[in-house]
Enzyme design. Structure first.
Site, PDB file in Angstrom:
ATOM      1  N   ASP A   4      18.498   8.356   7.624  1.00  0.00           N
ATOM      2  CA  ASP A   4      19.716   9.128   7.880  1.00  0.00           C
ATOM      3  C   ASP A   4      19.348  10.550   8.280  1.00  0.00           C
ATOM      4  OD1 ASP A   4      21.954   7.332   7.369  1.00  0.00           O
ATOM      5  OD2 ASP A   4      21.166   7.231   5.329  1.00  0.00           O
ATOM      6  N   ASP A  52      27.246   0.964   6.099  1.00  0.00           N
ATOM      7  CA  ASP A  52      26.451   2.027   5.484  1.00  0.00           C
ATOM      8  C   ASP A  52      27.366   2.859   4.594  1.00  0.00           C
ATOM      9  OD1 ASP A  52      24.597   4.030   4.964  1.00  0.00           O
ATOM     10  OD2 ASP A  52      24.448   4.735   7.041  1.00  0.00           O
TER      11      ASP A  52
END
Ligand code: ZN
Length: 208
Positions: free
Chosen positions: A27, A167
């Site tokens: 990320d 996610d």
């Protein structure tokens, strides 16, 4: 790996290598599109040296088109950008494919799924955010199931090979329902790294 111990990324990579995880999810946050800053190219390159699984890179950054080549060179195998950050999403998809890697597109929970329709045929994966991008450890948004269904029917119609990834807030309780709704890829951060036995948690998530 947002929830991993950043003081020991080599042992994290070795744990992932010996686990049933298919990919390692990265990320990247820029402090502009999202309020948080995470990590960038040097960390990706460092992990690439040790991790044998595909690096699935999720960029939460403005002007994604400027950085695609560098993410590809740093070791990304899949690069997923936010629709909200792209002036011309089609151009970003093309730039990713030119690098010879897979392209994904993603949206936050407040963006209608229908905005993705023009791009479904061109992408390898759609990442549907099940929390707002920017922090690890958030709670799964329950309304996401309707959004997954909407996306799944769009993908079945336009590009059945396109993967669906979710996610945010994924755990052992919601994993079976996510798979049942047609999700192919689960991203799990704190669920894995805060578990007493991360490798067992990965196996449990994959075999629910
Ligand atoms: Zn992510």
């Amino acid at each position: 790996m947002l929830s991993a111990d950043f003081g020991n990324l080599q042992s994290m990579s070795e744990m992932i290598n010996s686990s049933q995880a298919d990919w390692l999810h990265f990320d990247v946050m820029d402090g502009v599109f999202v309020p948080n800053i995470s990590f960038g190219f040097p960390v990706l390159e460092g992990v690439r040296k040790h991790c044998r699984k595909m690096l699935d890179v999720h960029i939460m950054i403005v002007h994604p088109e400027k950085y695609i080549e560098r993410f590809a060179k740093a070791g990304a195998g899949m690069l997923t950008f936010h629709y909200e950050t792209a002036e011309d999403p089609q151009q970003v998809i093309n730039l990713i494919h030119v690098q010879g890697i897979k392209a994904g597109i993603t949206i936050n929970p407040d963006i209608p799924v229908s905005v993705l329709e023009p791009y479904i045929k061109q992408v390898d994966m759609v990442l549907l955010m099940t929390v707002f991008a920017g922090y690890g450890g958030q709670q799964f948004i329950e309304e996401s199931y309707q959004r997954i269904d909407e996306l799944k029917s769009m993908i079945d119609r336009l590009n059945p090979n396109c993967l669906i990834e979710v996610d945010g807030g994924v755990n052992i309780e919601n994993a079976p329902r996510l798979f049942a709704h047609g999700v192919n890829v689960l991203v799990a951060g704190s669920t894995v790294f805060n578990a007493p036995d991360p490798k067992k948690m990965i196996a449990d998530l994959k075999n629910v």
